[in-house]
Design a protein around this motif. Structure first.
Motif, PDB file in Angstrom:
ATOM      1  N   LEU A   1       0.831  -1.209   0.000  1.00 20.40           N
ATOM      2  CA  LEU A   1       0.000   0.000   0.000  1.00 20.40           C
ATOM      3  C   LEU A   1       0.864   1.258   0.000  1.00 20.40           C
ATOM      4  O   LEU A   1       0.556   2.241  -0.686  1.00 20.40           O
ATOM      5  CB  LEU A   1      -0.940   0.014   1.210  1.00 20.40           C
ATOM      6  N   ALA A   2       1.978   1.234   0.751  1.00 19.40           N
ATOM      7  CA  ALA A   2       2.870   2.410   0.792  1.00 19.40           C
ATOM      8  C   ALA A   2       3.457   2.675  -0.596  1.00 19.40           C
ATOM      9  O   ALA A   2       3.485   3.829  -1.057  1.00 19.40           O
ATOM     10  CB  ALA A   2       3.979   2.187   1.814  1.00 19.40           C
ATOM     11  N   LEU A   3       3.916   1.633  -1.267  1.00 20.38           N
ATOM     12  CA  LEU A   3       4.509   1.809  -2.607  1.00 20.38           C
ATOM     13  C   LEU A   3       3.468   2.335  -3.605  1.00 20.38           C
ATOM     14  O   LEU A   3       3.750   3.254  -4.375  1.00 20.38           O
ATOM     15  CB  LEU A   3       5.088   0.477  -3.114  1.00 20.38           C
ATOM     16  N   GLY A   4       2.263   1.766  -3.565  1.00 19.39           N
ATOM     17  CA  GLY A   4       1.201   2.196  -4.482  1.00 19.39           C
ATOM     18  C   GLY A   4       0.776   3.626  -4.217  1.00 19.39           C
ATOM     19  O   GLY A   4       0.597   4.414  -5.154  1.00 19.39           O
ATOM     20  N   ALA A   5       0.612   3.974  -2.934  1.00 22.81           N
ATOM     21  CA  ALA A   5       0.186   5.335  -2.582  1.00 22.81           C
ATOM     22  C   ALA A   5       1.259   6.350  -2.983  1.00 22.81           C
ATOM     23  O   ALA A   5       0.946   7.435  -3.491  1.00 22.81           O
ATOM     24  CB  ALA A   5      -0.086   5.420  -1.083  1.00 22.81           C
ATOM     25  N   MET A   6       2.524   5.994  -2.796  1.00 24.52           N
ATOM     26  CA  MET A   6       3.607   6.909  -3.177  1.00 24.52           C
ATOM     27  C   MET A   6       3.616   7.120  -4.690  1.00 24.52           C
ATOM     28  O   MET A   6       3.763   8.245  -5.176  1.00 24.52           O
ATOM     29  CB  MET A   6       4.951   6.341  -2.709  1.00 24.52           C
TER      30      MET A   6
END
Lengths: 338, 73
Positions: free
Chosen positions: A226-231
């Motif tokens: 989720l962190a990678l996608g949101a970034m």
């Protein structure tokens, strides 16, 4: 188009520091998580090994450190918004990793919170421009609709990347390839601040890939995916490279779209009863022939015939490379000056 | 790769239709009152949404066709 020498030096430092931090943090997690019982079973292997999990904190903490460092150098609020979006999505992912949110709707709703820094920090109109630039045709005014699209985009993209995290190295490898066209288009747009803020995404994904690739020593968990996608989504919005980002991440978007349209509801992937793939006795993966099984990207790849896990991941990365190529073509077809 | 390439081409075709056919639509030429502008914009949004819906339908049909052909062979 000449990139200043000092910018190349700073870019190298940013990349190297993010890579080193993620590498060291992940190494530490690979050693400590199993001692605390934090492991997940690797379902796609006959021996079903227990793998350290979640590795997300190593990803988003190292990205956060470097992004805050970049914010203090440039004083660009857009970089701060990228850091906050990444951190909030990572924390939501950690909550999901720890308490396993069963209801499929809770996570997307929570992820709307991750998009708020982009809207809330925009008090001086510095964060986003509601005029997305389209290939061939130029920019379009979406003054009232754009904030709503921002609220929807972060949950959609981060869930799409989360659904790509199915096999060893698939997510981290995919993120490395999908982010390269963003860097390319940001260089063409001469938006060097955001280009610099994009490098930690590649650096961190690359360092994590070393441990995540087949056979995985660690899984990113929802906190990582989720962190990678949101970034990725935050970079696309504040860097005004929305269309290039959509094309680059097309395999993930199509994958999540195919899953949701085949199960016909918002669903948490852990709660899908019929598996899209079958593990054969020779260790290869095959597509399920069950009609009720969700149609995923992996199942579509395996519809050609059984493959080893490593080969399926290799096919996913080839698809990512093809999408990245189309994204670069889109960049070249976009009139950035209009 | 075929599906991704086709999706990319459809996005460009959709953009062409939106920019050259939908954006110039003006069903109330010469009128500048709020209701006319709103209705005109609503028509454009509805037309674009229909195109997006059509894109989704085409992708689903393409996926089903691909899976049916591959799994039956």
């Amino acid at each position: 188009m000449a990139i200043p020498y000092d910018l190349i030096v700073l870019a190298s430092i940013v990349f190297a520091v993010t890579f080193s931090l993620t590498y060291l943090f992940t190494l530490a997690l690979v050693k400590t998580l199993p001692k605390r019982g934090l492991v997940a079973e690797d379902y796609h292997k006959l021996s079903r090994p227990k793998v350290a999990w979640p590795g997300g904190p190593a990803i988003f903490s190292s990205i956060l450190i470097v992004e805050l460092f970049l914010y203090f150098i440039y004083g660009d609020l857009r970089i701060l918004s990228i850091a906050l979006v990444t951190m909030i999505a990572g924390v939501i992912g950690l909550i999901d990793d720890k308490w396993k949110l069963k209801n499929g709707i809770i996570k997307p709703v929570l992820l709307i919170l991750a998009s708020l820094p982009i809207l809330l920090l925009d008090i001086y109109g510095e964060i986003y421009v509601p005029f997305p630039i389209f290939p061939i045709f130029g920019s379009v005014r979406l003054y009232y609709v754009y904030p709503i699209l921002v609220l929807a985009a972060v949950p959609i993209v981060s869930n799409a990347t989360n659904m790509m995290d199915v096999l060893n190295g698939a997510l981290s490898g995919f993120m490395i390839i999908a982010t390269i066209p963003l860097v390319f288009s940001l260089i063409l747009r001469a938006d060097y601040n955001i280009m610099m803020a994009t490098l930690p995404l590649i650096g961190s994904s690359l360092a994590f890939f070393i441990f995540h690739r087949y056979p995985s020593k660690i899984f990113p968990g929802d906190s990582g995916s989720l962190a990678l996608g949101a970034m990725f989504c935050a970079i696309a919005i504040v860097g005004r490279v929305e269309v290039v980002a959509i094309i680059s991440i097309l395999p993930a978007i199509l994958n999540s779209f195919f899953i949701l349209s085949s199960v016909k509801r918002l669903v948490e992937h852990r709660s899908i009863k019929t598996r899209p793939t079958i593990l054969l006795s020779n260790g290869q993966l095959a597509a399920s022939k069950e009609i009720s099984a969700p149609i995923t990207l992996v199942r579509m790849i395996l519809a050609e015939g059984p493959l080893s896990e490593r080969d399926v991941v290799s096919n996913i990365l080839k698809l990512s490379a093809f999408s990245a190529f189309l994204a670069v073509m889109t960049t070249l077809l976009t009139p950035w000056g209009i | 790769m075929g599906i991704i390439g086709f999706a990319w081409l459809l996005i460009f075709l959709g953009l062409y239709i939106i920019f050259y056919l939908i954006v110039p639509i003006n069903i109330f030429p010469g009128r500048t009152d709020y209701a006319s502008i709103f209705l005109n914009s609503l028509l454009k949004v509805a037309s674009s949404a229909t195109l997006a819906f059509l894109w989704i339908i085409i992708m689903i049909k393409l996926r089903d066709l691909y899976m049916k052909r591959k799994l039956s062979s």
